[in-house]
Design a protein around this motif. Structure first.
Motif: not given
Length: 271
Positions: A49-62
């Motif tokens: 559901l989420l793509v995590r990085s050290t700086r941000s969190v983004e939503l996947t299409d799902a």
């Protein structure tokens, strides 16, 4: 699978903040606990559901789709709980859904003057699912713009409004007094299905940043007025019909009274 509403609320908080720390603060839980709950939720959903990085969190299409559905689900649950409490307290309540830029306050004031015993509330609707609050029980009546799915609904016409082209004040067309559809040929339009935005705030922010033009009802443009934007009438654009909508099989006296009062009040406001 059984949907865990607590984890769904956790997911919504992360989706809105795009940050685990700020979401955890809002939820009054520790960030590691929130992270574990979200990972467990993704495992239960069997998708990322989420793509995590050290700086941000983004939503996947799902994740984007679940966020849209979650807002409706949580609103429906809250409405159901409120309805149960209303029955327990012996409270009558009328909930009116409305589109952005369409104002129901005058109709509600007129209704409340005649029915002070009825508590009233409002629910904003998203433009791509205007009829949803009627069908999922969040509202008994709605003040909407056509088109929408009108199956099994009773429709009461109210009036019409013009469409305007909203664009940055620095756009070459912005100095004109009015436009035609031909003037917009070749322009990048931020209208479905070209690009669906999740909110009007997002759409107007994109317009202000120079990413396109949108055709919107005049009342919407006025509601989101800002110095760096202009809106111009498009003389040959089809008018937008406004209407009241209610499920065809609902016949409660309180609802009938509101429809009568609102029809008279809202039609008077369009003249």
């Amino acid at each position: 699978m059984d949907l865990d509403l607590r984890k769904l609320r956790y997911f919504v908080a992360v989706a809105e903040h795009r940050h685990f720390g700020r979401a955890a603060e809002q939820l009054y839980i520790a960030q590691p606990v929130l992270s574990r709950q979200i990972r467990a939720f993704e495992q239960e959903m069997e998708c990322t559901l989420l793509v995590r990085s050290t700086r941000s969190v983004e939503l996947t299409d799902a994740g984007k789709r679940l966020y849209e559905e979650a807002q409706r689900i949580l609103a429906t649950v809250a409405s159901a709980v409120r309805s149960v409490h209303d029955v327990d307290r012996g409270v009558q309540r009328l909930v009116v859904a409305f589109c952005s830029g369409l104002y129901v306050s005058e109709a509600l004031r007129a209704f409340s003057a005649r029915h002070p015993e009825v508590e009233t509330d409002v629910v904003p609707v998203r433009w791509w699912e205007q009829d949803a609050p009627l069908r999922d029980g969040r509202a008994q009546v709605a003040y909407l713009r056509r088109p929408f799915d009108h199956s099994d609904l009773r429709i009461i016409p109210i009036g019409h409004e013009t469409r305007v082209a909203c664009m940055p004040a620095a756009h070459p067309l912005a100095s004109r007094q009015e436009l035609t559809s031909a003037d917009l040929d070749g322009e990048r339009m931020l209208d479905a299905p070209t690009r669906r935005t999740s909110s009007l705030e997002e759409k107007f922010e994109l317009i202000a940043s120079g990413q396109g033009i949108a055709l919107v009802p005049l009342s919407v443009a006025r509601s989101y007025s800002r110095p760096e934007l202009v809106h111009l009438p498009v003389t040959d654009a089809p008018l937008v019909e406004t209407c009241l909508a209610v499920l065809a099989d609902r016949r409660e006296k309180v609802l009938r009274d509101f429809l009568e009062i609102a029809t008279e009040t809202l039609r008077a406001g369009t003249t």
